[in-house]
Design a protein around this motif. Structure first.
Motif, PDB file in Angstrom:
ATOM      1  N   ALA A 222       6.346 -19.828   3.685  1.00 41.12           N
ATOM      2  CA  ALA A 222       6.422 -19.442   5.100  1.00 41.12           C
ATOM      3  C   ALA A 222       5.071 -19.572   5.809  1.00 41.12           C
ATOM      4  O   ALA A 222       4.961 -19.198   6.981  1.00 41.12           O
ATOM      5  CB  ALA A 222       6.932 -18.011   5.220  1.00 41.12           C
ATOM      6  N   GLY A 223       4.062 -20.076   5.099  1.00 37.00           N
ATOM      7  CA  GLY A 223       2.767 -20.308   5.734  1.00 37.00           C
ATOM      8  C   GLY A 223       1.788 -19.168   5.628  1.00 37.00           C
ATOM      9  O   GLY A 223       0.765 -19.162   6.325  1.00 37.00           O
ATOM     10  N   HIS A 224       2.044 -18.202   4.739  1.00 42.62           N
ATOM     11  CA  HIS A 224       1.155 -17.062   4.539  1.00 42.62           C
ATOM     12  C   HIS A 224       0.548 -17.149   3.137  1.00 42.62           C
ATOM     13  O   HIS A 224       1.228 -16.917   2.140  1.00 42.62           O
ATOM     14  CB  HIS A 224       1.915 -15.740   4.701  1.00 42.62           C
ATOM     15  N   ALA A 225      -0.702 -17.524   3.070  1.00 44.12           N
ATOM     16  CA  ALA A 225      -1.366 -17.712   1.785  1.00 44.12           C
ATOM     17  C   ALA A 225      -1.503 -16.391   1.042  1.00 44.12           C
ATOM     18  O   ALA A 225      -1.556 -15.314   1.647  1.00 44.12           O
ATOM     19  CB  ALA A 225      -2.750 -18.322   2.004  1.00 44.12           C
ATOM     20  N   ILE A 226      -1.568 -16.477  -0.297  1.00 39.68           N
ATOM     21  CA  ILE A 226      -1.940 -15.314  -1.102  1.00 39.68           C
ATOM     22  C   ILE A 226      -3.445 -15.127  -0.914  1.00 39.68           C
ATOM     23  O   ILE A 226      -4.238 -15.959  -1.350  1.00 39.68           O
ATOM     24  CB  ILE A 226      -1.592 -15.508  -2.584  1.00 39.68           C
ATOM     25  N   GLU A 227      -3.826 -14.047  -0.249  1.00 37.15           N
ATOM     26  CA  GLU A 227      -5.234 -13.812   0.058  1.00 37.15           C
ATOM     27  C   GLU A 227      -5.976 -13.113  -1.079  1.00 37.15           C
ATOM     28  O   GLU A 227      -7.207 -13.140  -1.135  1.00 37.15           O
ATOM     29  CB  GLU A 227      -5.359 -12.986   1.345  1.00 37.15           C
ATOM     30  N   TRP A 228      -5.213 -12.474  -1.958  1.00 38.99           N
ATOM     31  CA  TRP A 228      -5.789 -11.892  -3.185  1.00 38.99           C
ATOM     32  C   TRP A 228      -4.660 -11.710  -4.169  1.00 38.99           C
ATOM     33  O   TRP A 228      -3.654 -11.088  -3.869  1.00 38.99           O
ATOM     34  CB  TRP A 228      -6.468 -10.558  -2.882  1.00 38.99           C
ATOM     35  N   GLY A 229      -4.832 -12.274  -5.370  1.00 39.07           N
ATOM     36  CA  GLY A 229      -3.826 -12.184  -6.398  1.00 39.07           C
ATOM     37  C   GLY A 229      -3.436 -13.565  -6.889  1.00 39.07           C
ATOM     38  O   GLY A 229      -3.935 -14.585  -6.399  1.00 39.07           O
ATOM     39  N   PRO A 230      -2.506 -13.586  -7.858  1.00 41.07           N
ATOM     40  CA  PRO A 230      -1.933 -12.412  -8.518  1.00 41.07           C
ATOM     41  C   PRO A 230      -2.940 -11.724  -9.433  1.00 41.07           C
ATOM     42  O   PRO A 230      -3.848 -12.354  -9.965  1.00 41.07           O
ATOM     43  CB  PRO A 230      -0.768 -12.991  -9.316  1.00 41.07           C
ATOM     44  N   PRO A 235      -7.273   1.187 -11.433  1.00 35.42           N
ATOM     45  CA  PRO A 235      -6.600   2.420 -11.024  1.00 35.42           C
ATOM     46  C   PRO A 235      -5.177   2.132 -10.529  1.00 35.42           C
ATOM     47  O   PRO A 235      -4.968   1.311  -9.635  1.00 35.42           O
ATOM     48  CB  PRO A 235      -7.490   2.938  -9.891  1.00 35.42           C
ATOM     49  N   GLY A 236      -4.216   2.761 -11.149  1.00 34.61           N
ATOM     50  CA  GLY A 236      -2.812   2.542 -10.802  1.00 34.61           C
ATOM     51  C   GLY A 236      -2.102   1.548 -11.677  1.00 34.61           C
ATOM     52  O   GLY A 236      -0.873   1.558 -11.767  1.00 34.61           O
ATOM     53  N   ASN A 237      -2.867   0.610 -12.290  1.00 36.27           N
ATOM     54  CA  ASN A 237      -2.308  -0.336 -13.262  1.00 36.27           C
ATOM     55  C   ASN A 237      -1.225  -1.228 -12.673  1.00 36.27           C
ATOM     56  O   ASN A 237      -0.411  -1.799 -13.404  1.00 36.27           O
ATOM     57  CB  ASN A 237      -1.752   0.417 -14.483  1.00 36.27           C
ATOM     58  N   ASN A 238      -1.172  -1.363 -11.358  1.00 38.95           N
ATOM     59  CA  ASN A 238      -0.091  -2.104 -10.714  1.00 38.95           C
ATOM     60  C   ASN A 238      -0.437  -3.572 -10.529  1.00 38.95           C
ATOM     61  O   ASN A 238      -1.569  -3.943 -10.234  1.00 38.95           O
ATOM     62  CB  ASN A 238       0.281  -1.482  -9.362  1.00 38.95           C
ATOM     63  N   GLY A 239       0.592  -4.423 -10.700  1.00 38.82           N
ATOM     64  CA  GLY A 239       0.455  -5.830 -10.366  1.00 38.82           C
ATOM     65  C   GLY A 239       0.481  -6.010  -8.860  1.00 38.82           C
ATOM     66  O   GLY A 239       1.078  -5.212  -8.136  1.00 38.82           O
ATOM     67  N   PHE A 240      -0.164  -7.089  -8.363  1.00 35.97           N
ATOM     68  CA  PHE A 240      -0.288  -7.212  -6.908  1.00 35.97           C
ATOM     69  C   PHE A 240      -0.403  -8.646  -6.445  1.00 35.97           C
ATOM     70  O   PHE A 240      -0.861  -9.529  -7.161  1.00 35.97           O
ATOM     71  CB  PHE A 240      -1.510  -6.427  -6.408  1.00 35.97           C
ATOM     72  N   ASN A 241       0.014  -8.857  -5.203  1.00 39.84           N
ATOM     73  CA  ASN A 241      -0.301 -10.005  -4.359  1.00 39.84           C
ATOM     74  C   ASN A 241      -0.527  -9.473  -2.942  1.00 39.84           C
ATOM     75  O   ASN A 241       0.280  -8.681  -2.447  1.00 39.84           O
ATOM     76  CB  ASN A 241       0.840 -11.028  -4.327  1.00 39.84           C
ATOM     77  N   TYR A 242      -1.608  -9.906  -2.297  1.00 37.55           N
ATOM     78  CA  TYR A 242      -1.947  -9.453  -0.943  1.00 37.55           C
ATOM     79  C   TYR A 242      -1.805 -10.601   0.040  1.00 37.55           C
ATOM     80  O   TYR A 242      -2.134 -11.757  -0.282  1.00 37.55           O
ATOM     81  CB  TYR A 242      -3.396  -8.967  -0.877  1.00 37.55           C
ATOM     82  N   PHE A 243      -1.385 -10.259   1.260  1.00 33.12           N
ATOM     83  CA  PHE A 243      -1.176 -11.246   2.319  1.00 33.12           C
ATOM     84  C   PHE A 243      -1.628 -10.669   3.657  1.00 33.12           C
ATOM     85  O   PHE A 243      -1.754  -9.449   3.805  1.00 33.12           O
ATOM     86  CB  PHE A 243       0.312 -11.609   2.433  1.00 33.12           C
ATOM     87  N   GLY A 248      -2.202  -9.741  12.011  1.00 26.97           N
ATOM     88  CA  GLY A 248      -3.358  -9.299  11.270  1.00 26.97           C
ATOM     89  C   GLY A 248      -3.177  -8.094  10.380  1.00 26.97           C
ATOM     90  O   GLY A 248      -4.168  -7.537   9.894  1.00 26.97           O
ATOM     91  N   VAL A 249      -1.943  -7.682  10.113  1.00 24.05           N
ATOM     92  CA  VAL A 249      -1.704  -6.522   9.256  1.00 24.05           C
ATOM     93  C   VAL A 249      -1.706  -6.966   7.790  1.00 24.05           C
ATOM     94  O   VAL A 249      -0.981  -7.891   7.408  1.00 24.05           O
ATOM     95  CB  VAL A 249      -0.371  -5.839   9.601  1.00 24.05           C
ATOM     96  N   VAL A 250      -2.499  -6.297   6.961  1.00 23.31           N
ATOM     97  CA  VAL A 250      -2.567  -6.638   5.540  1.00 23.31           C
ATOM     98  C   VAL A 250      -1.454  -5.903   4.791  1.00 23.31           C
ATOM     99  O   VAL A 250      -1.308  -4.679   4.912  1.00 23.31           O
ATOM    100  CB  VAL A 250      -3.938  -6.276   4.945  1.00 23.31           C
ATOM    101  N   ILE A 251      -0.680  -6.663   4.022  1.00 22.41           N
ATOM    102  CA  ILE A 251       0.465  -6.126   3.304  1.00 22.41           C
ATOM    103  C   ILE A 251       0.404  -6.596   1.856  1.00 22.41           C
ATOM    104  O   ILE A 251      -0.103  -7.667   1.554  1.00 22.41           O
ATOM    105  CB  ILE A 251       1.799  -6.539   3.965  1.00 22.41           C
ATOM    106  N   GLU A 252       0.931  -5.765   0.982  1.00 26.79           N
ATOM    107  CA  GLU A 252       0.862  -6.017  -0.459  1.00 26.79           C
ATOM    108  C   GLU A 252       2.250  -5.882  -1.074  1.00 26.79           C
ATOM    109  O   GLU A 252       2.971  -4.933  -0.783  1.00 26.79           O
ATOM    110  CB  GLU A 252      -0.091  -5.004  -1.115  1.00 26.79           C
TER     111      GLU A 252
END
Length: 305
Positions: A222-230, A235-243, A248-252
């Motif tokens: 959809a044109g939204h790069a993975i800005e951090w991840g995978p 802390p939290g031990n959770n897997g992630f991808n950030y966009f 301009g709202v950052v969502i994970e």
């Protein structure tokens, strides 16, 4: 993921929703339904309320307005008496009441309390709001919010407010962030050291890591790069991808958030030091992109009035 009955906070049961103001409601709704995979729970003439597959009536509300802002963060109160207790403890801890305990005049209903913390962040607490009877887990669709990260110019002061007023407990403190819990999730709120009091990001819980990864592919399509991840956080031990979402709202997208109780040993910065070149447990992700770092400090709270 089934939550345990553990309660870190006697007043707050969990994070329910975040409200955003966006300059183009139609564009935002299209993205969060078609690409991010939320569903419309309700709408008014100038807002849309979006649900995940969990029980919460909505986990994100989008409101028409001239600029992108965070309107409020809403938590579930444990009981009606807890709302009255919060009204007292918030003031004792240096916050102020914006709307006294009373009926919530928006889709979902229930009783609510709206406050401002000492730095003007607008927080709401609701109890008895509507829930969906068809709650469950569906591949590739967010279940609920798992945490929100807020930037703070004075993390120690903000942390003290969440602890004293809301009953949160510290799970971990890293060099740049304090992770606070109110229930079994390792953190429902994290506070980031910054030079602004702003929104860092909103994290949506997915049913599994495959859904996090497929979500990354869907976002790229959809044109939204993975800005951090995978990656997998410490802390939290959770897997992630950030966009970076619309306006301009950052969502994970995240999954496998660590479940804790009072036996969890509170971590200090020296417990969370990565080897050179690493930014997570797996060590395969590049650092957060410059665009992400900029977006993580660019969305501010609406004035508390």
């Amino acid at each position: 993921m089934t939550a345990s009955p553990y309660a870190a906070s006697p007043h707050v049961a969990g994070l329910r929703s975040v409200a955003l103001t966006v300059p183009d409601l139609a564009v935002a709704e299209d993205f969060y339904t078609r690409v991010w995979h939320l569903d419309v729970a309700a709408r008014t003439h100038d807002a849309v309320y979006l649900r995940g597959t969990g029980a919460a009536h909505h986990l994100l509300s989008l409101h028409a307005g001239p600029v992108t802002q965070i309107r409020n963060v809403t938590f579930q109160a444990r009981s009606l008496p807890a709302l009255d207790t919060l009204a007292r403890t918030v003031v004792e801890a240096g916050g102020r009441i914006l709307a006294a305990v009373g009926p919530v005049a928006e889709p979902g209903g229930g009783a609510g309390l709206t406050v401002a913390d000492p730095d003007g962040r607008i927080l709401r607490f609701v109890h008895g709001d509507a829930e969906h009877a068809d709650a469950g887990e569906v591949p590739d669709r967010p279940i609920r919010l798992t945490h929100v990260v807020l930037n703070s110019r004075d993390v120690a002061r903000t942390q003290a407010f969440f602890e004293r007023a809301l009953g949160f407990k510290l799970s971990d403190r890293t060099r740049i962030m304090a992770f606070l819990r109110c229930g079994p999730d390792h953190h429902s709120v994290a506070l980031g050291d910054a030079d602004t009091d702003s929104l860092n990001h909103i994290a949506f819980l997915m049913p599994d890591l495959d859904s996090v990864m497929r979500g990354g592919g869907r976002m790229r399509d959809a044109g939204h790069a993975i800005e951090w991840g995978p990656g997998r956080h410490g802390p939290g031990n959770n897997g992630f991808n950030y966009f970076i979402g619309p306006f301009g709202v950052v969502i994970e997208y995240t999954a496998e958030v660590q479940q804790v109780d009072d036996s969890y040993p509170t971590g200090a910065p020296e417990n969370w030091i990565w080897p050179p070149g690493r930014v997570d447990q797996w060590g395969i992700s590049q650092p957060p992109s410059p665009a992400l770092k900029q977006a993580q400090r660019a969305v501010f709270f609406a004035p508390a009035g």
